[in-house]
Motif scaffolding. Structure first.
Motif, mmCIF file in Angstrom:
data_model
loop_
_atom_site.group_PDB
_atom_site.id
_atom_site.type_symbol
_atom_site.label_atom_id
_atom_site.label_comp_id
_atom_site.label_asym_id
_atom_site.label_seq_id
_atom_site.Cartn_x
_atom_site.Cartn_y
_atom_site.Cartn_z
ATOM 1 N N TYR A 424 -14.481 11.147 -5.124
ATOM 2 C CA TYR A 424 -14.053 10.521 -3.874
ATOM 3 C C TYR A 424 -12.562 10.748 -3.685
ATOM 4 C CZ TYR A 424 -18.552 8.130 -4.084
ATOM 5 O OH TYR A 424 -19.902 7.858 -4.129
ATOM 6 N N HIS A 425 -12.190 11.185 -2.495
ATOM 7 C CA HIS A 425 -10.794 11.482 -2.191
ATOM 8 C C HIS A 425 -10.188 10.301 -1.448
ATOM 9 C CE1 HIS A 425 -7.459 13.299 0.169
ATOM 10 N NE2 HIS A 425 -7.319 14.058 -0.895
ATOM 11 N N VAL A 426 -9.082 9.767 -1.945
ATOM 12 C CA VAL A 426 -8.476 8.605 -1.300
ATOM 13 C C VAL A 426 -7.168 8.940 -0.580
ATOM 14 C CG1 VAL A 426 -9.583 6.962 -2.845
ATOM 15 C CG2 VAL A 426 -7.317 7.841 -3.433
ATOM 16 N N ASP A 427 -6.464 10.008 -1.010
ATOM 17 C CA ASP A 427 -5.197 10.349 -0.366
ATOM 18 C C ASP A 427 -4.599 11.590 -1.023
ATOM 19 O OD1 ASP A 427 -3.337 9.906 1.612
ATOM 20 O OD2 ASP A 427 -2.472 8.102 0.736
ATOM 21 N N ARG A 428 -3.527 12.096 -0.407
ATOM 22 C CA ARG A 428 -2.631 13.003 -1.110
ATOM 23 C C ARG A 428 -1.696 12.122 -1.937
ATOM 24 N NH1 ARG A 428 -3.085 17.994 -2.307
ATOM 25 N NH2 ARG A 428 -0.854 18.424 -2.028
ATOM 26 N N VAL A 429 -1.359 12.557 -3.136
ATOM 27 C CA VAL A 429 -0.512 11.753 -4.019
ATOM 28 C C VAL A 429 0.811 11.413 -3.341
ATOM 29 C CG1 VAL A 429 0.777 11.776 -6.184
ATOM 30 C CG2 VAL A 429 -1.585 12.642 -6.119
ATOM 31 N N VAL A 430 1.407 12.372 -2.611
ATOM 32 C CA VAL A 430 2.714 12.141 -1.983
ATOM 33 C C VAL A 430 2.637 11.168 -0.809
ATOM 34 C CG1 VAL A 430 3.658 14.366 -2.671
ATOM 35 C CG2 VAL A 430 2.445 14.167 -0.493
ATOM 36 N N ASP A 431 1.432 10.928 -0.268
ATOM 37 C CA ASP A 431 1.292 10.025 0.873
ATOM 38 C C ASP A 431 0.906 8.613 0.466
ATOM 39 O OD1 ASP A 431 1.863 12.089 2.671
ATOM 40 O OD2 ASP A 431 -0.230 12.721 2.756
ATOM 41 N N SER A 432 0.469 8.426 -0.783
ATOM 42 C CA SER A 432 0.071 7.121 -1.281
ATOM 43 C C SER A 432 1.313 6.288 -1.605
ATOM 44 C CB SER A 432 -0.795 7.295 -2.525
ATOM 45 O OG SER A 432 -1.209 6.058 -3.037
ATOM 46 N N VAL A 433 1.247 4.991 -1.322
ATOM 47 C CA VAL A 433 2.421 4.118 -1.470
ATOM 48 C C VAL A 433 2.118 2.995 -2.456
ATOM 49 C CG1 VAL A 433 4.056 2.600 -0.274
ATOM 50 C CG2 VAL A 433 3.119 4.620 0.895
ATOM 51 N N ASP A 434 3.030 2.775 -3.396
ATOM 52 C CA ASP A 434 2.895 1.711 -4.392
ATOM 53 C C ASP A 434 3.234 0.364 -3.751
ATOM 54 O OD1 ASP A 434 2.799 0.121 -6.632
ATOM 55 O OD2 ASP A 434 4.372 1.177 -7.726
ATOM 56 N N LEU A 435 2.290 -0.572 -3.791
ATOM 57 C CA LEU A 435 2.513 -1.901 -3.234
ATOM 58 C C LEU A 435 2.943 -2.903 -4.297
ATOM 59 C CD1 LEU A 435 -0.553 -2.199 -0.810
ATOM 60 C CD2 LEU A 435 1.800 -1.572 -0.248
ATOM 61 N N GLY A 436 2.988 -2.456 -5.553
ATOM 62 C CA GLY A 436 3.352 -3.362 -6.635
ATOM 63 C C GLY A 436 2.133 -4.089 -7.182
ATOM 64 N N GLY A 437 2.256 -4.596 -8.394
ATOM 65 C CA GLY A 437 1.162 -5.347 -8.989
ATOM 66 C C GLY A 437 -0.082 -4.519 -9.242
ATOM 67 N N GLY A 438 0.102 -3.208 -9.411
ATOM 68 C CA GLY A 438 -1.036 -2.344 -9.660
ATOM 69 C C GLY A 438 -1.836 -1.981 -8.422
ATOM 70 N N LYS A 439 -1.322 -2.314 -7.240
ATOM 71 C CA LYS A 439 -2.023 -2.031 -5.991
ATOM 72 C C LYS A 439 -1.327 -0.888 -5.246
ATOM 73 C CE LYS A 439 -3.332 -6.892 -5.629
ATOM 74 N NZ LYS A 439 -3.176 -8.151 -4.862
ATOM 75 N N ARG A 440 -2.118 -0.098 -4.525
ATOM 76 C CA ARG A 440 -1.578 1.032 -3.774
ATOM 77 C C ARG A 440 -2.168 1.063 -2.375
ATOM 78 N NH1 ARG A 440 1.561 4.281 -6.844
ATOM 79 N NH2 ARG A 440 1.810 5.679 -5.071
ATOM 80 N N LEU A 441 -1.378 1.620 -1.457
ATOM 81 C CA LEU A 441 -1.845 1.879 -0.107
ATOM 82 C C LEU A 441 -2.173 3.365 -0.014
ATOM 83 C CD1 LEU A 441 -0.046 0.740 3.189
ATOM 84 C CD2 LEU A 441 -1.101 2.980 2.962
ATOM 85 N N HIS A 442 -3.444 3.673 0.209
ATOM 86 C CA HIS A 442 -3.881 5.058 0.360
ATOM 87 C C HIS A 442 -4.070 5.330 1.851
ATOM 88 C CE1 HIS A 442 -4.312 5.455 -3.931
ATOM 89 N NE2 HIS A 442 -5.199 4.491 -3.997
ATOM 90 N N THR A 443 -3.214 6.184 2.416
ATOM 91 C CA THR A 443 -3.230 6.376 3.868
ATOM 92 C C THR A 443 -4.540 7.008 4.351
ATOM 93 O OG1 THR A 443 -2.110 8.539 3.706
ATOM 94 C CG2 THR A 443 -0.721 6.579 3.947
#
Length: 540
Positions: A424-443
């Motif tokens: 499963y593809h969630v994002d390009r690594v360079v476009d994903s954003v760290d939200l802190g606490g082990g959570k990420r925003l995958h565009t």
């Protein structure tokens, strides 16, 4: 008598550089229609089917001209033209000479094109009139600039003067294509005779797929995918109609006019088609949609498979059913071919940006930042091995080695694998954003969710930037033609994004196509959007 596919499958020296010359040498059905271009080229009117025999004559004429100008074995040659016919015929002619075509998308800016070709170190540049004019004022190297050659005049040579075809070795470089260039100057990806043919060789050992009898290619002309589609069609006895433009409207019109059984394209093409009113359009001839490059969104796939037809085999025999087949996957110039396949029909439901299982020729894994393999369910970077992988980056050994670990190529894609072996593809690594606490925003995954939640949104782009106070996210939506632009979709978008990402949402903005910066292959330039939004936030 053996089929063309069976005969070619037995050719051990066959590869991306000698399919056409092998067909001619073996006298394999040379008078069948093979290739149609959408623009006039070398005296062949637009829309006219060219036989294999005639294609060989056109290629030998160009090879004769290039040979007379001193182009030969191992010469890297820049090629940039908007016409797919110019790109295809020039690639085939240079391959006959053993030269190395460096194909450049005509949508790349002149300045970036010059910097790119200087880095490649081309000996000359073959360009159409528009590109010659644009490049003449750039800092293209003196030798290449003085060698700017009208690509449209190459076909004036005498086919009889063409030298004998170059005899390829599997490791010989056969073409240089470039990455999307969404973050700056594209990378020059070098393909070998064997690597750019490995997936085709795999397919030749299998039954001929449904839907490739008559193929419309909506792939960008200078891309590795076009070279693969070209050779696949030649090897399979298929007819190929190649388009110079990949807009949604041009593809729909070509389907209605040419009646293909299959359509090959990138995710950007399906996105554009989703923004085209398909009501009342005749897409019934299509049995297969084949996607490569970025994986496609569920909303776009569902719109397409509701059209056309497919044939299934039952106890009663062959049955024609309404609704076509969509083959999704994930590929790149560096991967040489999609390494995955996921088959969608109106009766399947494996979405969630599932790119499917790996092809038999690929060995993908998911790794952490140090290259260690991750267990099922954990998101990491896709790393893959395959005989289709490119040789690396031309004149850039640093980037080549940075993207390799233990024999695997690091694709830059954020993915996970489930226990059944589906990726499963969630994002390009360079476009994903760290939200802190082990959570990420995958565009990319966020865009998937918004499209599923808002049926009147034809496409959307999620822009997430980190500021001094945290992450700020905007959702840019492009609406269906029948949608109400005044409707407030914020609540629906917020619910679709989920609690963590929704907490970063600033606004949902209705935009038109012109407000979304695209790369030459139609891919959204998210880095440019982030820079624009950071500048905007800083000015407030």
């Amino acid at each position: 008598m053996r089929s063309i596919r069976a005969a070619l499958a037995a050719e051990t020296g066959l590869g991306a550089g000698n399919v056409l010359t092998t067909l001619v040498e073996r006298d394999l059905d040379l008078d069948r229609p093979a290739l149609t271009f959408d623009r006039e080229v070398d005296g062949v009117p637009a829309g006219t089917a060219v036989t294999v025999r005639r294609l060989d004559e056109l290629v030998r004429a160009r090879a004769a001209t290039l040979h007379a100008r001193g182009i030969g074995m191992r010469d890297p040659v820049g090629v940039t033209a908007s016409s797919v016919g110019e790109n295809v015929l020039t690639f085939l002619a240079l391959a006959r000479l053993g030269a190395i075509p460096a194909l450049v998308n005509a949508g790349v800016s002149p300045e970036i094109t010059a910097r790119y070709l200087n880095r490649v170190g081309v000996v000359t540049v073959l360009a159409d009139a528009a590109r010659r004019a644009a490049l003449s004022s750039t800092e293209l190297s003196t030798s290449a600039l003085s060698g700017l050659t009208p690509v449209e005049t190459l076909g004036t040579g005498d086919p009889a003067d063409a030298p004998e075809p170059y005899r390829f070795h599997g490791d010989d470089p056969v073409a240089i294509t470039h990455s999307s260039g969404t973050t700056g100057v594209p990378k020059a990806v070098a393909h070998s005779h064997s690597s750019l043919f490995a997936a085709i060789r795999h397919r030749l050992r299998m039954p001929k797929a449904q839907g490739i009898e008559r193929v419309l290619s909506a792939l960008p002309a200078p891309h590795a995918a076009t070279l693969i589609a070209l050779n696949l069609a030649l090897c399979s006895g298929s007819e190929l109609f190649a388009l110079s433009e990949q807009t949604g409207r041009s593809v729909v019109e070509a389907i209605e006019r040419w009646r293909p059984s299959g359509v090959f394209g990138f995710a950007a093409t399906w996105s554009e088609m989703a923004r085209t009113d398909l009501r009342g359009r005749d897409l019934d001839s299509v049995a297969l949609w084949w996607n490569t490059g970025d994986c496609a969104h569920e909303a776009h796939i569902r719109r397409l498979i509701s059209h056309g037809h497919r044939t299934v085999f039952t106890r009663e025999g062959r049955v024609r059913l309404p609704g076509s087949v969509f083959i999704d996957g994930l590929g790149s110039s560096e991967m040489g071919h999609s390494h995955f396949h996921n088959t969608h029909t109106t009766e399947t439901d494996r979405y969630g940006r599932c790119i499917g299982r790996a092809h038999a020729f690929a060995e993908p894994i998911v790794v952490d930042a140090r290259g260690n393999e991750l267990p099922h369910g954990e998101v990491g970077e896709l790393a893959t091995k395959s005989p289709t992988l490119s040789l690396g980056y031309w004149n850039d050994s640093v980037s080549t080695h940075r993207t390799r670990v233990r024999g695997y190529f690091l694709t830059g894609d954020a993915v996970y694998r489930d226990a059944e072996g589906y990726f499963y593809h969630v994002d390009r690594v360079v476009d994903s954003v760290d939200l802190g606490g082990g959570k990420r925003l995958h565009t990319a995954m966020s865009e998937e969710r918004v499209l599923n939640a808002c049926p009147d949104v034809a496409d959307c782009t999620v822009v997430a930037v980190r500021t001094g106070t945290g992450v700020v996210t905007d959702v840019l939506v492009q609406l269906d033609a029948a949608a109400d632009p005044a409707l407030d979709r914020t609540a629906a978008v917020r619910a679709a994004l989920g609690e963590d990402v929704a907490a970063t949402l600033r606004e949902v903005v209705v935009v038109d196509d012109a407000q979304i910066p695209l790369g030459p292959t139609g891919k959204v330039r998210k880095v440019a959007l982030r820079e624009r939004y950071l500048a905007d936030l800083g000015a407030r």
